[in-house]
Design a protein around this motif. Sequence first.
Motif, short mmCIF file in Angstrom:
data_model
loop_
_atom_site.label_atom_id
_atom_site.label_comp_id
_atom_site.label_asym_id
_atom_site.label_seq_id
_atom_site.Cartn_x
_atom_site.Cartn_y
_atom_site.Cartn_z
N SER A 121 -2.79 9.40 1.94
CA SER A 121 -1.95 9.57 3.13
C SER A 121 -2.54 10.65 4.03
O SER A 121 -3.25 11.56 3.59
N ASP A 122 -2.19 10.54 5.31
CA ASP A 122 -2.65 11.51 6.29
C ASP A 122 -2.10 12.91 5.99
O ASP A 122 -2.78 13.91 6.20
N ASP A 123 -0.86 12.98 5.48
CA ASP A 123 -0.28 14.29 5.15
C ASP A 123 -1.06 14.98 4.04
O ASP A 123 -1.30 16.20 4.10
N GLU A 124 -1.45 14.23 3.03
CA GLU A 124 -2.27 14.82 1.97
C GLU A 124 -3.56 15.38 2.55
O GLU A 124 -3.97 16.51 2.21
N GLY A 125 -4.21 14.60 3.38
CA GLY A 125 -5.45 15.07 3.97
C GLY A 125 -5.27 16.29 4.83
O GLY A 125 -6.13 17.19 4.84
N THR A 126 -4.14 16.36 5.55
CA THR A 126 -3.89 17.52 6.40
C THR A 126 -3.73 18.79 5.58
O THR A 126 -4.34 19.83 5.86
N TYR A 127 -2.92 18.72 4.53
CA TYR A 127 -2.70 19.91 3.70
C TYR A 127 -3.99 20.35 3.02
O TYR A 127 -4.28 21.55 2.93
N LEU A 172 -15.67 24.96 -5.72
CA LEU A 172 -16.81 25.87 -5.83
C LEU A 172 -17.89 25.26 -6.71
O LEU A 172 -19.09 25.36 -6.42
N LEU A 173 -17.47 24.59 -7.79
CA LEU A 173 -18.43 23.98 -8.71
C LEU A 173 -19.05 22.72 -8.13
O LEU A 173 -20.26 22.51 -8.23
N VAL A 174 -18.22 21.87 -7.53
CA VAL A 174 -18.70 20.62 -6.93
C VAL A 174 -18.10 20.51 -5.53
O VAL A 174 -16.99 19.97 -5.36
N PRO A 175 -18.77 21.01 -4.50
CA PRO A 175 -18.18 21.03 -3.16
C PRO A 175 -17.75 19.67 -2.63
O PRO A 175 -16.76 19.55 -1.93
N ASP A 176 -18.49 18.61 -2.99
CA ASP A 176 -18.15 17.28 -2.48
C ASP A 176 -16.85 16.75 -3.06
O ASP A 176 -16.32 15.73 -2.57
N TRP A 177 -16.33 17.38 -4.10
CA TRP A 177 -15.05 16.95 -4.66
C TRP A 177 -13.87 17.41 -3.82
O TRP A 177 -12.75 16.99 -4.07
N MET A 178 -14.11 18.24 -2.82
CA MET A 178 -13.02 18.74 -1.99
C MET A 178 -12.59 17.67 -1.00
O MET A 178 -12.65 17.82 0.22
N THR A 179 -12.15 16.55 -1.54
CA THR A 179 -11.56 15.46 -0.77
C THR A 179 -10.25 15.08 -1.45
O THR A 179 -9.95 15.52 -2.56
N VAL A 180 -9.47 14.23 -0.80
CA VAL A 180 -8.10 14.01 -1.24
C VAL A 180 -8.03 13.42 -2.65
O VAL A 180 -7.30 13.93 -3.51
N ASP A 206 -27.18 10.05 12.87
CA ASP A 206 -27.19 11.48 13.18
C ASP A 206 -25.75 11.99 13.22
O ASP A 206 -25.19 12.21 14.30
N PRO A 207 -25.12 12.18 12.06
CA PRO A 207 -23.70 12.57 12.06
C PRO A 207 -23.44 13.91 12.72
O PRO A 207 -22.36 14.13 13.27
N GLY A 208 -24.42 14.81 12.74
CA GLY A 208 -24.22 16.11 13.34
C GLY A 208 -23.99 16.05 14.84
O GLY A 208 -23.42 16.98 15.42
N ARG A 209 -24.43 14.96 15.50
CA ARG A 209 -24.25 14.80 16.94
C ARG A 209 -23.35 13.62 17.28
O ARG A 209 -23.36 13.14 18.40
N THR A 210 -22.60 13.16 16.31
CA THR A 210 -21.74 11.99 16.49
C THR A 210 -20.29 12.42 16.42
O THR A 210 -19.91 13.28 15.62
N ARG A 211 -19.48 11.79 17.27
CA ARG A 211 -18.05 12.08 17.29
C ARG A 211 -17.28 10.88 16.76
O ARG A 211 -17.50 9.75 17.22
N VAL A 212 -16.39 11.13 15.84
CA VAL A 212 -15.62 10.06 15.23
C VAL A 212 -14.15 10.47 15.18
O VAL A 212 -13.84 11.61 14.79
N LEU A 213 -13.27 9.58 15.59
CA LEU A 213 -11.83 9.78 15.44
C LEU A 213 -11.39 9.17 14.12
O LEU A 213 -11.74 8.00 13.82
N LEU A 214 -10.63 9.88 13.35
CA LEU A 214 -10.15 9.39 12.06
C LEU A 214 -8.93 10.18 11.62
O LEU A 214 -8.63 11.24 12.17
N ASP A 215 -8.22 9.64 10.64
CA ASP A 215 -7.06 10.39 10.14
C ASP A 215 -7.52 11.38 9.08
O ASP A 215 -8.66 11.34 8.59
N ASP A 216 -6.64 12.30 8.74
CA ASP A 216 -7.03 13.40 7.85
C ASP A 216 -7.31 12.96 6.43
O ASP A 216 -7.88 13.73 5.65
N ALA A 217 -6.90 11.76 6.05
CA ALA A 217 -7.22 11.29 4.70
C ALA A 217 -8.73 11.17 4.50
O ALA A 217 -9.22 11.25 3.37
N LEU A 218 -9.48 10.98 5.63
CA LEU A 218 -10.94 10.86 5.54
C LEU A 218 -11.66 12.01 6.23
O LEU A 218 -12.89 12.01 6.29
#
Length: 589
Positions: free
Chosen positions: A109-115, A154-162, A489-501
């Motif tokens: 959910s978007d709320d989970e991603g926001t928090y 801290l141990l696995v930074p990529d795990w910091m997703t919902v 080139d994601p560093g120069r790309t703009r994407v609209l998305l909800d906070d779940a992603l």
Amino acid sequence: MTAILPTATDPQPGAATTAAAATTAAATTTAAATTTATASTATAAAAAAARLIPQQRTRPGGLGVRPPAPAHPLVRFRSSRPDLLLCGAVLLAILLVQGWNITHFPTLSDDEGTYLAQAWAVQQGDGLAHYTYWYDHPPLGWIQIAGLTYLPSLLVPDWMTVAPMRFSMLAVSAASAVLIYVLARRLWLPRWAAGLAMALFGLSPLSVVLQREIFLDNLAVMWMLLAFCLAASPSRHLWHHFGSGLAAATAVLTKETMLVVLPALMVTMWRHSHRDTRKFAVTGAVTACALIGLSYPLYALLNSELLPGAGHVSLIDGITYQMSRPGSGFILTPGSGSNGVLRSWLYYDTVLPLGGLAGALLLLATPRWSVTARALAGPALAAVILAAVAMRPSGYLPAMYVIQALPFLALVLAGGAASVTHAVLRRRRAPGERRALTYGRRALIGVLAVAAAVYVLPRWYEGNRTALTADANAPYRQAAAWLGREVPDPGRTRVLLDDALWLDAVHHGFEPGPGAIWFYKADLDPAVTKTLPRGWRDIDYVVSSPTVRRDAVDLPNVKAALEHSTAVAVFGSGEDRIEIRRTDRADGS
């Protein structure tokens, strides 16, 4: 094992007389005189002491009758092996059911991603939110989430997703489940009823679905249960009641809607505090709660953000927005948003919401005749207050609101079961009751228990089987993987998305804020909109999720980006599909 308050036992009434007779028979005339003088002195001393010590009431028969034991034993949870074993067994079942398949169900959910994104911003030292903090909620909730997720991130930074960080909520569920058991025992429910309350709270399909998600309500429930446990402390120490006030303030600062439960907490504290120190206990708890609660407006005041003004957010504006949100209709009106939320709750479980609410109303109506009703007055009142707030005709009812009522519904339902069991087994039972009648009472309890199990367990099995086997998040995982793989080139790309992603995009190299844009901010945050001078033409991609499509109607930039874009990848089907759409910058129409 239970412990009972020690009671003093007076000496047997005949002991002193026998000893005195033996002494008199063996003494000489001089010794007798001495003894007489000593006895006179002792009598005078006893008379003086009697004036200082209140006389204790005794039964007919003289001194030395043991005072009656307390009405209820004081349960020492840590030293009670049966309690520990039962609580541990139910807790293990709760963790297994809630933890299995937790990353795949329910849908992100978007709320989970926001928090979680706000917790990530706290961990990074970037402030209280991943965008401008505008006092939509007190920040203490996601500060706690930042602490819970700090070590894994801290141990696995990529795990910091919902999805992976849902495992952190298991610790919250475990703590809340144990507190439910402790509170039930402190409210004088029998051991089996305390285990039942714990199972109702943690194993209901409704609980399994909602307690898995990263919601502030789950954290607030944990703190409020701690407040109730301290308020019902059998030792009645003043510091327990002060601690109850601190825990209640933490619950409110975690999710502000917990404020409506405070009257029920005061009822519990009043009933379980000592008569001689009750005023001090309640005053101390209220003072502690108020002082901690005032830290939030004080923070806003120190940042010059308490009152509305040009060019800055304010606490008053945040409160005004929350209080003026468009209502979702009356909860019993078919077709209203609130009715849809109610039906979604009842889809997973009817026993806990409806049975618990009926039990709460019954307990509040029978305090004069029921010991259980008096003991559970606080939780029953909390359930009724939360139900009354949900039934406001013009109020806004979010899906996670029921989380706050789940522990109180479970307690009153278990208390009702305990009350019925006691009435069948003990009510009007004579000392010499015939064995056949006793067996009949037990058989009736067995029939009632089997009937309840036959009604509840198949429904719970179906609800929990979905939670344990379904994969509702495959489209989100596929969309996140596509962003990381196909955007050159994601560093120069703009994407609209909800906070779940949003955090997935950040980990794939999109710039937090102006690169990976939480879609609401493209229209509602001036700090973001000024980076989009050409509106939708400054956006490269839109990740069209159900949340984005639903709310784009009121967001001009997002709506235009959807209309002027082409789907380049689609994951899933139907209303739950995730589309990745590339905008057509050359189209000026």
